[in-house]
Design an enzyme around this catalytic site. Structure first.
Site, PDB file in Angstrom:
ATOM      1  N   LYS A  52      31.942  41.962  55.079  1.00  0.00           N
ATOM      2  CA  LYS A  52      31.823  43.446  55.704  1.00  0.00           C
ATOM      3  C   LYS A  52      30.387  43.742  55.314  1.00  0.00           C
ATOM      4  O   LYS A  52      29.598  44.282  56.093  1.00  0.00           O
ATOM      5  CB  LYS A  52      32.910  44.378  55.129  1.00  0.00           C
ATOM      6  CG  LYS A  52      34.181  44.098  55.567  1.00  0.00           C
ATOM      7  CD  LYS A  52      35.155  45.348  55.135  1.00  0.00           C
ATOM      8  CE  LYS A  52      35.300  45.386  53.874  1.00  0.00           C
ATOM      9  NZ  LYS A  52      36.033  44.447  52.931  1.00  0.00           N
ATOM     10  N   ARG A  80      40.506  52.954  54.405  1.00  0.00           N
ATOM     11  CA  ARG A  80      41.141  51.894  53.700  1.00  0.00           C
ATOM     12  C   ARG A  80      42.806  52.315  53.697  1.00  0.00           C
ATOM     13  O   ARG A  80      43.466  51.428  52.845  1.00  0.00           O
ATOM     14  CB  ARG A  80      40.583  51.736  52.468  1.00  0.00           C
ATOM     15  CG  ARG A  80      39.926  50.245  52.071  1.00  0.00           C
ATOM     16  CD  ARG A  80      39.242  50.408  50.817  1.00  0.00           C
ATOM     17  NE  ARG A  80      38.859  49.382  50.259  1.00  0.00           N
ATOM     18  CZ  ARG A  80      37.462  49.004  50.173  1.00  0.00           C
ATOM     19  NH1 ARG A  80      36.900  49.409  50.655  1.00  0.00           N
ATOM     20  NH2 ARG A  80      37.303  47.969  49.367  1.00  0.00           N
ATOM     21  N   ARG A 104      30.403  34.657  44.456  1.00  0.00           N
ATOM     22  CA  ARG A 104      29.153  35.603  44.957  1.00  0.00           C
ATOM     23  C   ARG A 104      28.135  36.097  43.857  1.00  0.00           C
ATOM     24  O   ARG A 104      27.012  36.302  44.271  1.00  0.00           O
ATOM     25  CB  ARG A 104      29.674  36.581  45.902  1.00  0.00           C
ATOM     26  CG  ARG A 104      30.280  37.713  45.397  1.00  0.00           C
ATOM     27  CD  ARG A 104      30.727  38.900  46.441  1.00  0.00           C
ATOM     28  NE  ARG A 104      31.613  39.818  46.028  1.00  0.00           N
ATOM     29  CZ  ARG A 104      32.422  40.618  47.112  1.00  0.00           C
ATOM     30  NH1 ARG A 104      31.952  40.400  48.222  1.00  0.00           N
ATOM     31  NH2 ARG A 104      32.952  41.615  46.533  1.00  0.00           N
ATOM     32  N   ARG A 108      29.695  42.278  39.906  1.00  0.00           N
ATOM     33  CA  ARG A 108      30.595  43.357  40.239  1.00  0.00           C
ATOM     34  C   ARG A 108      31.666  43.218  39.159  1.00  0.00           C
ATOM     35  O   ARG A 108      32.206  42.178  38.565  1.00  0.00           O
ATOM     36  CB  ARG A 108      31.122  43.397  41.597  1.00  0.00           C
ATOM     37  CG  ARG A 108      29.980  43.905  42.526  1.00  0.00           C
ATOM     38  CD  ARG A 108      30.552  43.966  43.907  1.00  0.00           C
ATOM     39  NE  ARG A 108      31.984  44.465  44.164  1.00  0.00           N
ATOM     40  CZ  ARG A 108      32.513  44.732  45.327  1.00  0.00           C
ATOM     41  NH1 ARG A 108      31.834  44.576  46.303  1.00  0.00           N
ATOM     42  NH2 ARG A 108      33.724  45.301  45.571  1.00  0.00           N
ATOM     43  N   ARG A 123      43.201  43.460  44.246  1.00  0.00           N
ATOM     44  CA  ARG A 123      42.500  43.960  45.159  1.00  0.00           C
ATOM     45  C   ARG A 123      43.283  43.362  46.415  1.00  0.00           C
ATOM     46  O   ARG A 123      43.138  44.117  47.612  1.00  0.00           O
ATOM     47  CB  ARG A 123      41.158  43.851  45.305  1.00  0.00           C
ATOM     48  CG  ARG A 123      40.223  44.384  44.264  1.00  0.00           C
ATOM     49  CD  ARG A 123      38.821  44.037  43.770  1.00  0.00           C
ATOM     50  NE  ARG A 123      38.037  44.061  45.017  1.00  0.00           N
ATOM     51  CZ  ARG A 123      36.980  43.095  45.022  1.00  0.00           C
ATOM     52  NH1 ARG A 123      36.489  42.345  43.728  1.00  0.00           N
ATOM     53  NH2 ARG A 123      36.037  43.141  46.063  1.00  0.00           N
TER      54      ARG A 123
HETATM   55  P1  AMP Z   1      33.836  47.541  48.362  1.00  0.00           P
HETATM   56  O1  AMP Z   1      32.528  47.332  47.956  1.00  0.00           O
HETATM   57  O2  AMP Z   1      34.195  48.044  49.851  1.00  0.00           O
HETATM   58  O3  AMP Z   1      34.552  46.229  48.306  1.00  0.00           O
HETATM   59  O4  AMP Z   1      34.565  48.847  47.642  1.00  0.00           O
HETATM   60  C1  AMP Z   1      34.632  48.575  46.139  1.00  0.00           C
HETATM   61  C2  AMP Z   1      35.818  49.439  45.600  1.00  0.00           C
HETATM   62  O5  AMP Z   1      35.352  50.992  45.777  1.00  0.00           O
HETATM   63  C3  AMP Z   1      37.160  49.292  45.883  1.00  0.00           C
HETATM   64  O6  AMP Z   1      37.879  48.428  45.202  1.00  0.00           O
HETATM   65  C4  AMP Z   1      37.566  50.704  45.687  1.00  0.00           C
HETATM   66  O7  AMP Z   1      37.876  50.940  44.460  1.00  0.00           O
HETATM   67  C5  AMP Z   1      36.455  51.560  45.975  1.00  0.00           C
HETATM   68  N1  AMP Z   1      36.708  52.096  47.473  1.00  0.00           N
HETATM   69  C6  AMP Z   1      35.670  51.676  48.350  1.00  0.00           C
HETATM   70  N2  AMP Z   1      35.938  52.289  49.560  1.00  0.00           N
HETATM   71  C7  AMP Z   1      37.225  52.963  49.342  1.00  0.00           C
HETATM   72  C8  AMP Z   1      37.985  53.698  50.343  1.00  0.00           C
HETATM   73  N3  AMP Z   1      37.893  53.664  51.779  1.00  0.00           N
HETATM   74  N4  AMP Z   1      39.248  54.069  49.794  1.00  0.00           N
HETATM   75  C9  AMP Z   1      39.453  53.998  48.312  1.00  0.00           C
HETATM   76  N5  AMP Z   1      38.640  53.278  47.346  1.00  0.00           N
HETATM   77  C10 AMP Z   1      37.445  52.531  48.046  1.00  0.00           C
END
Ligand code: AMP
Length: 184
Positions: A13, A88, A127, A131, A142
């Site tokens: 994404k 999400r 990757r 993180r 996740r």
């Molecule tokens: P991402 O970079 O999109 O994988 O997001 C990393 C982390 O940020 C996720 O595992 C959640 O802990 C938090 N996070 C990001 N977007 C959301 C969302 N829309 N709702 C809840 N937690 C989020």
């Protein structure tokens, strides 16, 4: 033009949202990136969400919705947004709909990237972005949260009839071309 780029962790994404942003001239709004920046800068928001991100769990809906709706008020987004990592949960999707409808707007495209689970795990573990949530154990959490809480968002938009399903396996350019074809 408002676009949601959707898919499981590791689907690409972030990479595709950035390319779309450059191509369409619409800013990307990545909730994950905003949280990580806040954690790095040790802001109050960062302190609040750090342990949640570290554990690979979801930040509470209210916090995320407030963040996104505040951000979308900025002039940068006057021509639209590419949402990456939001919504999400179905609650978040409903809050977004309310917010957009009050402005007379809607989601023009909901693009979901399909990638088999084995490949997701492989991609995330290799990757190397450093993180804290890219470990084997956190990836399992996740993916489970994705299936339980996030995947229902797909059905929510399917009922609205705006979903474009894109094969997310292939080179970055191949996948980007599929997205461009779906959006034009
Ligand atoms: P991402 O970079 O999109 O994988 O997001 C990393 C982390 O940020 C996720 O595992 C959640 O802990 C938090 N996070 C990001 N977007 C959301 C969302 N829309 N709702 C809840 N937690 C989020």
């Amino acid at each position: 033009m408002n676009i949601i780029l959707f898919g499981p962790p590791g689907a690409g994404k972030g990479t595709q949202a950035k390319k779309m942003s450059d191509h369409f001239g619409i800013p990307q709004l990545s909730t994950g990136n905003i949280f990580r920046e806040n954690i790095k800068k040790e802001t109050p928001l960062g302190k609040k969400v750090k342990s949640i991100l570290d554990a690979g769990r979801l930040v509470p809906d209210e916090t995320v919705v407030d963040l996104v709706t505040d951000e979308l008020e900025k002039n940068d987004y006057k021509n639209g947004v590419i949402l990456d990592g939001f919504p999400r949960t179905v609650n978040q999707a409903e809050a977004l709909e309310v917010y957009l409808s009050e402005k007379g707007e809607t989601i023009d495209y909901f693009i979901t990237l399909d990638v088999p689970e084995e490949e997701l795990v492989e991609r995330i573990l290799s990757r190397g972005e450093g993180r804290s949530d890219d470990t084997a154990e956190k990836v399992k959490t996740r993916l489970k949260i994705y299936r339980d809480e996030t995947e229902p968002v797909l059905n929510y938009y399917k009922e609205k009839g705006a979903v474009k399903e894109i094969n997310g396996v292939g080179s970055i350019e191949e996948i980007f071309n599929r997205i461009k074809n779906a959006v034009s």
